[in-house]
Write a protein that holds these residues in place. Sequence first.
Motif, PDB file in Angstrom:
ATOM      1  N   GLU A 195       6.392   4.801  -9.809  1.00  0.00           N
ATOM      2  CA  GLU A 195       5.391   5.645 -10.299  1.00  0.00           C
ATOM      3  C   GLU A 195       5.468   7.204  -9.365  1.00  0.00           C
ATOM      4  OE1 GLU A 195       0.849   5.369 -11.413  1.00  0.00           O
ATOM      5  OE2 GLU A 195       1.721   4.038 -10.343  1.00  0.00           O
ATOM      6  N   ILE A 196       5.162   8.041 -10.042  1.00  0.00           N
ATOM      7  CA  ILE A 196       5.128   9.316  -9.151  1.00  0.00           C
ATOM      8  C   ILE A 196       3.418   9.505  -9.036  1.00  0.00           C
ATOM      9  CG2 ILE A 196       5.069  11.893  -9.251  1.00  0.00           C
ATOM     10  CD1 ILE A 196       7.461  11.639 -10.718  1.00  0.00           C
ATOM     11  N   THR A 197       3.035   9.118  -7.869  1.00  0.00           N
ATOM     12  CA  THR A 197       1.404   9.362  -7.580  1.00  0.00           C
ATOM     13  C   THR A 197       1.071  10.737  -7.275  1.00  0.00           C
ATOM     14  OG1 THR A 197       1.974   8.775  -5.245  1.00  0.00           O
ATOM     15  CG2 THR A 197       1.570   6.906  -6.752  1.00  0.00           C
ATOM     16  N   TYR A 198      -0.212  11.000  -7.562  1.00  0.00           N
ATOM     17  CA  TYR A 198      -0.801  12.078  -7.234  1.00  0.00           C
ATOM     18  C   TYR A 198      -2.105  12.005  -6.425  1.00  0.00           C
ATOM     19  CZ  TYR A 198      -3.826  16.338  -8.457  1.00  0.00           C
ATOM     20  OH  TYR A 198      -4.685  17.430  -8.401  1.00  0.00           O
ATOM     21  N   HIS A 199      -2.266  12.938  -5.588  1.00  0.00           N
ATOM     22  CA  HIS A 199      -3.647  12.696  -4.711  1.00  0.00           C
ATOM     23  C   HIS A 199      -3.950  14.025  -4.393  1.00  0.00           C
ATOM     24  CE1 HIS A 199      -2.370   8.570  -3.287  1.00  0.00           C
ATOM     25  NE2 HIS A 199      -1.090   9.035  -3.412  1.00  0.00           N
ATOM     26  N   TRP A 220       2.062  15.168  -3.949  1.00  0.00           N
ATOM     27  CA  TRP A 220       2.633  14.121  -4.878  1.00  0.00           C
ATOM     28  C   TRP A 220       3.394  12.963  -3.986  1.00  0.00           C
ATOM     29  CZ3 TRP A 220       0.973  18.663  -6.394  1.00  0.00           C
ATOM     30  CH2 TRP A 220       0.310  18.806  -7.709  1.00  0.00           C
ATOM     31  N   GLY A 221       3.643  11.950  -4.526  1.00  0.00           N
ATOM     32  CA  GLY A 221       4.315  10.905  -3.825  1.00  0.00           C
ATOM     33  C   GLY A 221       5.123   9.998  -4.650  1.00  0.00           C
ATOM     34  N   ILE A 222       5.745   8.963  -4.225  1.00  0.00           N
ATOM     35  CA  ILE A 222       6.454   7.910  -4.925  1.00  0.00           C
ATOM     36  C   ILE A 222       6.012   6.825  -4.468  1.00  0.00           C
ATOM     37  CG2 ILE A 222       8.682   6.861  -5.098  1.00  0.00           C
ATOM     38  CD1 ILE A 222      10.041   9.531  -4.852  1.00  0.00           C
ATOM     39  N   GLN A 223       5.740   5.726  -5.520  1.00  0.00           N
ATOM     40  CA  GLN A 223       5.229   4.507  -5.222  1.00  0.00           C
ATOM     41  C   GLN A 223       5.839   3.415  -6.105  1.00  0.00           C
ATOM     42  OE1 GLN A 223       0.858   3.407  -4.205  1.00  0.00           O
ATOM     43  NE2 GLN A 223       1.049   2.501  -6.142  1.00  0.00           N
ATOM     44  N   LEU A 224       6.123   2.163  -5.334  1.00  0.00           N
ATOM     45  CA  LEU A 224       6.905   1.198  -6.034  1.00  0.00           C
ATOM     46  C   LEU A 224       5.896   0.107  -5.902  1.00  0.00           C
ATOM     47  CD1 LEU A 224       9.616   2.930  -5.301  1.00  0.00           C
ATOM     48  CD2 LEU A 224      10.690   0.783  -5.016  1.00  0.00           C
ATOM     49  N   THR A 225       5.513  -0.570  -7.280  1.00  0.00           N
ATOM     50  CA  THR A 225       4.563  -1.683  -7.282  1.00  0.00           C
ATOM     51  C   THR A 225       5.333  -3.071  -7.830  1.00  0.00           C
ATOM     52  OG1 THR A 225       2.718  -0.377  -7.498  1.00  0.00           O
ATOM     53  CG2 THR A 225       2.380  -2.665  -8.144  1.00  0.00           C
ATOM     54  N   PHE A 226       5.389  -3.932  -6.896  1.00  0.00           N
ATOM     55  CA  PHE A 226       6.136  -5.181  -7.264  1.00  0.00           C
ATOM     56  C   PHE A 226       5.052  -6.336  -7.585  1.00  0.00           C
ATOM     57  CE2 PHE A 226       8.772  -2.914  -4.512  1.00  0.00           C
ATOM     58  CZ  PHE A 226       9.916  -3.230  -4.584  1.00  0.00           C
ATOM     59  N   ALA A 227       4.749  -6.797  -8.868  1.00  0.00           N
ATOM     60  CA  ALA A 227       3.949  -7.462  -9.453  1.00  0.00           C
ATOM     61  C   ALA A 227       4.294  -9.017  -9.397  1.00  0.00           C
ATOM     62  CB  ALA A 227       3.669  -7.185 -10.900  1.00  0.00           C
ATOM     63  N   TYR A 228       3.466  -9.703  -8.751  1.00  0.00           N
ATOM     64  CA  TYR A 228       3.610 -11.100  -8.672  1.00  0.00           C
ATOM     65  C   TYR A 228       2.708 -11.822  -9.464  1.00  0.00           C
ATOM     66  CZ  TYR A 228       7.080 -10.273  -4.974  1.00  0.00           C
ATOM     67  OH  TYR A 228       8.075  -9.728  -4.485  1.00  0.00           O
ATOM     68  N   GLU A 229       2.583 -13.278  -9.614  1.00  0.00           N
ATOM     69  CA  GLU A 229       1.505 -13.668 -10.432  1.00  0.00           C
ATOM     70  C   GLU A 229       0.254 -13.665  -9.617  1.00  0.00           C
ATOM     71  OE1 GLU A 229       0.589 -18.004 -12.557  1.00  0.00           O
ATOM     72  OE2 GLU A 229       2.619 -17.720 -11.621  1.00  0.00           O
ATOM     73  N   HIS A 230       0.186 -13.925  -8.293  1.00  0.00           N
ATOM     74  CA  HIS A 230      -1.007 -14.155  -7.650  1.00  0.00           C
ATOM     75  C   HIS A 230      -1.480 -12.598  -6.899  1.00  0.00           C
ATOM     76  CE1 HIS A 230       2.363 -13.953  -4.654  1.00  0.00           C
ATOM     77  NE2 HIS A 230       1.449 -14.089  -3.817  1.00  0.00           N
ATOM     78  N   ARG A 231      -0.623 -11.510  -6.887  1.00  0.00           N
ATOM     79  CA  ARG A 231      -0.999 -10.303  -6.328  1.00  0.00           C
ATOM     80  C   ARG A 231       0.296  -9.345  -6.508  1.00  0.00           C
ATOM     81  NH1 ARG A 231      -1.525 -10.327   0.168  1.00  0.00           N
ATOM     82  NH2 ARG A 231      -1.716  -8.076  -0.273  1.00  0.00           N
TER      83      ARG A 231
END
Length: 276
Positions: free
Chosen positions: A185-189, A199-210
């Motif tokens: 995702e390209i993030t905006y602050h 603007w920035g770059i963020q990677l989100t790794f989704a697991y079942e618990h968090r």
Amino acid sequence: MARKIKVKKPPLSGLDKFIYVMGYLVDFALLAVFLLVFGKAIPEAVAFSDPSVVARHGEAGLLCAVPMTLLVMFTPAILVGCGWDRKQPIFGNKKFKPKFGQPVIKTFPLFSKEFRQSLTEKQVKRIKRIAAILLIVFVVFAVILSLGIYSRTVLDSQNRFKAYNSFNQLTDEVAVQEADRLTLEITYHTSRRGFSRSWGIQLTFAYEHRDYKLALGGFGDMEREDVLRYMLSLKDYFKDGRYEILSTEWMDRLIDDKNFSATEQKLVYDLFDYTP
């Protein structure tokens, strides 16, 4: 009918005015310095003290530093403001000579024996009560501040996420490839008052618990080109389609804001499967 003469305090000396103004400037500078040191620099130093750590993520340090920062900032600001408004001399104004027949309110320099003696018993009790309250608040906020130093999530050289609590205890450990899904995702602050945007770059790794997150600026001293290549290598774990790309409509603004080199720009496009 006699004209009523208004009694005033002597004006502050040039030195006292300078000290008050510098007090304001130093006090507001403390806001940035305190947040930078306790909200970022110290937690980051703790995280990267382990040589195996590649990246870190966590806002606990910043959030826990806010109460103490506000206390350190506003307490002196209120004292300086009250002193200025009441024309309380710090060293006094020896050059001031009132006009003939002009009454003035007797004032004493802040740190003089005469000033201490001029305080009433009621004022002394009030000062002690306020000091006691501030001491209690300081201790509470110091505890809160300490809770943010060790709380963090990190990515190590084996591409494993590790989560630590406020007592530096390992509470979770998972491999990157075990994530159910990756979101790029390209993030905006924007600042609270809208004075600055980024603007920035963020990677989100989704697991079942968090979820675990990595941001472009979370890789310590690693060169930005190397960070982008590392992000691409993490994305390779999800070539089977277990990834999602968001906010590419902000791509041009991201490129302009970060001033990427031609090589970095190409890596960003590859990371987001983007065709300009």
